[in-house]
Scaffold this active site. Structure first.
Site, mmCIF file in Angstrom:
data_model
loop_
_atom_site.group_PDB
_atom_site.id
_atom_site.type_symbol
_atom_site.label_atom_id
_atom_site.label_comp_id
_atom_site.label_asym_id
_atom_site.label_seq_id
_atom_site.Cartn_x
_atom_site.Cartn_y
_atom_site.Cartn_z
ATOM 1 C CG HIS A 91 -1.852 -1.172 1.251
ATOM 2 N ND1 HIS A 91 -2.055 -1.937 2.380
ATOM 3 C CD2 HIS A 91 -2.617 -1.707 0.277
ATOM 4 C CE1 HIS A 91 -2.930 -2.894 2.105
ATOM 5 N NE2 HIS A 91 -3.282 -2.778 0.831
ATOM 6 C CD GLU A 115 -0.300 0.211 4.510
ATOM 7 O OE1 GLU A 115 -1.525 0.047 4.538
ATOM 8 O OE2 GLU A 115 0.512 -0.745 4.491
ATOM 9 C CG HIS A 121 1.013 -4.008 5.262
ATOM 10 N ND1 HIS A 121 0.239 -3.636 4.184
ATOM 11 C CD2 HIS A 121 1.616 -5.173 4.917
ATOM 12 C CE1 HIS A 121 0.354 -4.547 3.233
ATOM 13 N NE2 HIS A 121 1.196 -5.492 3.643
ATOM 14 C CD GLU A 134 -1.465 -3.988 9.173
ATOM 15 O OE1 GLU A 134 -1.173 -2.778 9.198
ATOM 16 O OE2 GLU A 134 -1.954 -4.558 8.178
#
Length: 338
Positions: free
Chosen positions: A59, A62, A151, A215
């Protein structure tokens, strides 16, 4: 510093380096494979037997993980970090990175495990290319394979740093791998219970890598990530890259501080009438009471919380029809780990 150490600069500028291969002072080889892809090979006599794939920018907005990989690449190119593992650095969605967008047409992280073959467009092509790069990198037999796909999340989280551990029938989750994540500052791990279409799921299911989606806080623009402390993760990755042994650990590697969760259900959006009954600002890992009406998707059955201790992660009612709009998780023990 070696020019190929400027992989992020080259990627953001959309430039291809004139020299595709360079040698470091220690004999390590840096090889540019394609846009946003750099392979590091240590001298044969120093090779520790580990193949480590580090990806970020799947993404494009990010940026904290992208900046972390950039720091590691710089350290290698300057000779400050002397690799003993083979490493493949991948910036997943270069055009989205240049535009500061999550994605342009399609979420690349929903296009793996062959899903890209069912659609078209630049991001579908890129997902196919990333699969090929990973498959080639992990094609050498008899080596340990690890993939961290880094991410940051769209929204805030009550647990800032957490991981998703993919699932493959007949394969058990590794206690040793989870302890390493604990040492890297990961506070929670979601143990998945079904196959998936993410990048880490592809490398775990198809290439037999120990693979995780990490994450690491909330998505912010380049240069605005001072609030995200990735020092422990960076130290962990540096140990993996330069250690003489592939199973390097530190005194911090332990499951004691890691919360484990099992995926109870995935909430799939089937129509444009889908409604998610959650506040827009709700955080990941927010607890939901039993009997709470979570979502409706007429004419289907409403989603009602049945689980004790249920929490929500990745709620997003704006996903395309047929994709996951949220995950329901519940606390779990360590009895399934090996």
């Amino acid at each position: 510093m070696l020019v190929l150490g400027k992989l992020l600069e080259l990627t953001l500028a959309g430039r291809e380096p004139a020299a595709k291969m360079q040698l470091g002072a220690d004999g390590s080889r840096l090889r540019w494979l394609s846009e946003g892809a750099l392979e590091i090979t240590p001298p044969a006599a120093q090779d520790n037997g580990l193949d480590l794939l580090l990806s970020a920018g799947i993404h494009g907005n990010e940026t904290a993980p992208i900046e972390l990989l950039d720091r590691l690449i710089h350290c290698i190119a300057r000779g400050e970090l002397k690799p003993r593992a083979r490493v493949l650095f991948l910036f997943g969605n270069p055009e989205a990175m240049r535009r500061g967008e999550r994605y342009l047409e399609q979420d690349i992280n929903r296009l793996f495990n062959g899903r890209h073959e069912q659609t078209s467009g630049n991001e579908a092509l890129r997902a196919g290319e990333l699969e090929r790069l990973a498959a080639t990198f992990f094609s050498v037999p008899g080596r340990q394979r690890v993939h961290y796909d880094l991410h940051t999340a769209i929204r805030g989280s009550k647990i800032e740093k957490f991981a998703l551990y993919p699932y493959k029938p007949g394969r058990e989750h590794s206690r040793q791998q989870l302890a390493r994540l604990g040492g890297a500052g990961i506070e929670a791990v979601l143990l998945q219970s079904k196959t998936s279409i993410t990048f880490s799921a592809y490398t775990y299911e198809q290439l037999d890598a120990e693979a995780f989606t990490l994450e690491l806080g909330k998505a912010r623009p380049f240069g605005k990530n001072d609030g995200i402390n990735l020092d422990r993760l960076q130290a962990c990755l540096e140990r993996m890259i330069e250690s003489p042994e592939p199973n390097v650990s530190s005194k911090y590697d332990s499951l004691d501080g890691v919360q484990l969760f099992a995926v109870a259900r995935e909430v799939i959006k089937h129509s444009d009438d889908f409604v998610l009954h959650l506040p827009a600002e709700i955080e990941n890992f927010a607890e939901l009471p039993k009997n709470y009406l979570l979502a409706e998707d007429p004419p289907g059955k409403p989603w009602v919380i049945e689980e004790e201790g249920a929490r929500i992660v990745f709620p997003n009612p704006k996903v395309k029809n047929g994709l996951r709009a949220a995950i329901l998780i519940v606390p779990t023990g360590r009895e399934l780990l090996v």
